[in-house]
Scaffold this motif. Structure first.
Motif, PDB file in Angstrom:
ATOM      1  N   THR A   2      33.311 -32.633  12.502  1.00  0.00           N
ATOM      2  CA  THR A   2      32.648 -31.726  11.569  1.00  0.00           C
ATOM      3  C   THR A   2      32.299 -32.425  10.255  1.00  0.00           C
ATOM      4  O   THR A   2      31.333 -32.044   9.587  1.00  0.00           O
ATOM      5  N   GLU A 129      45.298 -26.656  12.217  1.00  0.00           N
ATOM      6  CA  GLU A 129      44.393 -25.701  12.857  1.00  0.00           C
ATOM      7  C   GLU A 129      45.061 -25.035  14.056  1.00  0.00           C
ATOM      8  O   GLU A 129      44.874 -23.834  14.296  1.00  0.00           O
ATOM      9  N   ALA A 199      29.136 -27.076   9.766  1.00  0.00           N
ATOM     10  CA  ALA A 199      30.419 -27.300  10.417  1.00  0.00           C
ATOM     11  C   ALA A 199      31.067 -25.957  10.725  1.00  0.00           C
ATOM     12  O   ALA A 199      31.179 -25.102   9.850  1.00  0.00           O
ATOM     13  N   ARG A 200      31.492 -25.762  11.943  1.00  0.00           N
ATOM     14  CA  ARG A 200      32.154 -24.536  12.368  1.00  0.00           C
ATOM     15  C   ARG A 200      31.313 -23.285  12.112  1.00  0.00           C
ATOM     16  O   ARG A 200      31.734 -22.368  11.399  1.00  0.00           O
ATOM     17  N   ASN A 210      32.345 -22.086  16.491  1.00  0.00           N
ATOM     18  CA  ASN A 210      32.128 -23.191  17.425  1.00  0.00           C
ATOM     19  C   ASN A 210      32.397 -24.503  16.702  1.00  0.00           C
ATOM     20  O   ASN A 210      33.015 -24.517  15.626  1.00  0.00           O
ATOM     21  N   ASP A 211      31.949 -25.588  17.220  1.00  0.00           N
ATOM     22  CA  ASP A 211      32.263 -26.875  16.634  1.00  0.00           C
ATOM     23  C   ASP A 211      31.255 -27.310  15.570  1.00  0.00           C
ATOM     24  O   ASP A 211      31.555 -27.305  14.394  1.00  0.00           O
ATOM     25  N   ILE A 212      30.050 -27.674  15.985  1.00  0.00           N
ATOM     26  CA  ILE A 212      29.066 -28.149  15.010  1.00  0.00           C
ATOM     27  C   ILE A 212      27.678 -27.635  15.364  1.00  0.00           C
ATOM     28  O   ILE A 212      27.356 -27.387  16.522  1.00  0.00           O
ATOM     29  N   ASP A 224      29.095 -28.096  21.445  1.00  0.00           N
ATOM     30  CA  ASP A 224      30.516 -27.929  21.705  1.00  0.00           C
ATOM     31  C   ASP A 224      31.095 -29.299  22.042  1.00  0.00           C
ATOM     32  O   ASP A 224      30.530 -30.028  22.861  1.00  0.00           O
ATOM     33  N   VAL A 225      32.184 -29.660  21.384  1.00  0.00           N
ATOM     34  CA  VAL A 225      32.812 -30.962  21.600  1.00  0.00           C
ATOM     35  C   VAL A 225      33.958 -30.812  22.585  1.00  0.00           C
ATOM     36  O   VAL A 225      34.856 -30.001  22.381  1.00  0.00           O
ATOM     37  N   SER A 226      33.915 -31.595  23.655  1.00  0.00           N
ATOM     38  CA  SER A 226      34.932 -31.520  24.696  1.00  0.00           C
ATOM     39  C   SER A 226      35.643 -32.853  24.830  1.00  0.00           C
ATOM     40  O   SER A 226      35.014 -33.915  24.813  1.00  0.00           O
TER      41      SER A 226
END
Length: 311
Positions: A2, A129, A199-200, A210-212, A224-226
């Motif tokens: 992020t 987090e 970010a988020r 979500n992620d970014i 989405d970061v996996s």
């Protein structure tokens, strides 16, 4: 990751600290207000900065759309207030001052360095987090507070070396495998010092962040970061892709201007993205995407009301 796109607060990490009772809500809001995205807010707004999220069109006030399941316990009381505060705030203020300074120096926009100092801080923020939505007793760092008040150095050193080494390798892969270059392209090749996106991003309630979100001249890409190792499990892959589509459908006001969605596989350094409209048509398999989205939103609204006790 992020930090690549926006110098925003680590929202869930701050929520996690407050939820465990290690800090008060006012402290968490003050810390959020010190980040570049929030520091120019008026004083009254910075006093509740953690509930305000920047968008392309302005600010989203989460207090107006909060989810009972996130902020409140079953009896309606604030989760924050269930734990006695400790005297951790001064140490944690020092820690977050150092975190902000370190990231500003070593990880400016789009230039995430692959070194152990950053990896340790990323691990620590991820651990904080985790406590937002899980039992804090599962996190090793939390045990530091049970019998004593840890120092900044002890917090910084809490990350296992094997995990730090793994994170360094993942950051290197982001650089070397082409994922970073592809994100920069989707962002429209922004000049140094300019944020890449959001970010988020949040879609309607706390649980749907979500992620970014990478911003570009023709709209944005929701990513989405996996960290999954295997990517060939069909059922799981379908869940990933449907989740991205569902989040984009929740943006009913087109606040984020999402035109593409993607998955970044951190262990492989690969980013896969699809135009949103084309993906929706493929997933509904010949049905009307507009009708499918309407049906989804009706279901989401009904479930949200049931969860909040309104239905």
């Amino acid at each position: 990751m992020t930090t690549l796109v926006q110098p925003a607060p680590p929202y869930s990490a701050l929520y996690g600290l407050a939820r465990t009772g290690l800090v008060g809500r006012d402290w968490a809001h003050r810390q959020a207000g010190l980040y570049p995205t929030h520091i120019r807010l008026a004083e009254a707004e910075r006093r509740r900065a953690l509930d305000l999220r920047p968008t392309q069109a302005g600010w989203l006030d989460l207090a107006a759309v909060q989810s009972v399941g996130e902020y409140f316990d079953e009896d309606g009381s604030l989760i924050y207030d269930r734990f006695p505060f400790t005297l951790a705030e001064p140490m944690l203020s020092d820690l977050f001052d150092r975190i902000r300074a370190y990231f500003a120096s070593h990880a400016p926009f789009g230039q995430l360095g692959a070194e152990k100092g950053l990896a340790r801080l990323c691990w620590l923020l991820a651990a904080l987090e985790y406590t937002y939505r899980n039992d804090p007793m599962d996190e090793p760092f939390y045990h530091l507070f049970l019998d004593r008040r840890p120092t900044v150095e002890q917090m910084h050193g809490a990350a296992p070396d094997i995990v730090v080494d793994e994170l360094v390798e993942l950051m290197r892969r982001l650089h070397t495998a082409g994922g970073l270059d592809e994100m920069r392209r989707l962002a429209g090749h922004p000049p140094k010092g300019r944020p890449w996106g959001i970010a988020r991003p949040v879609f309607g309630a706390y649980w749907s962040d979500n992620d970014i979100l990478i911003g570009g001249p023709d709209g944005t890409t929701l990513i989405d970061v996996s960290s999954a190792i295997a990517t060939n499990k069909l059922q799981r892959s379908r869940r990933w892709i449907w989740r991205l589509l569902s989040l984009s459908w929740l943006d009913t006001a087109d606040t984020y201007r999402i035109r593409n969605v993607g998955l970044y596989f951190a262990r492989h350094g690969v980013l896969v993205a699809w135009p949103l409209d084309e993906l929706a048509e493929t997933l509904v398999a010949g049905e009307d995407p507009v009708a499918a989205r309407r049906e989804f939103l009706e279901l989401e609204s009904r479930l949200r009301k049931e969860a909040s006790g309104e239905g």
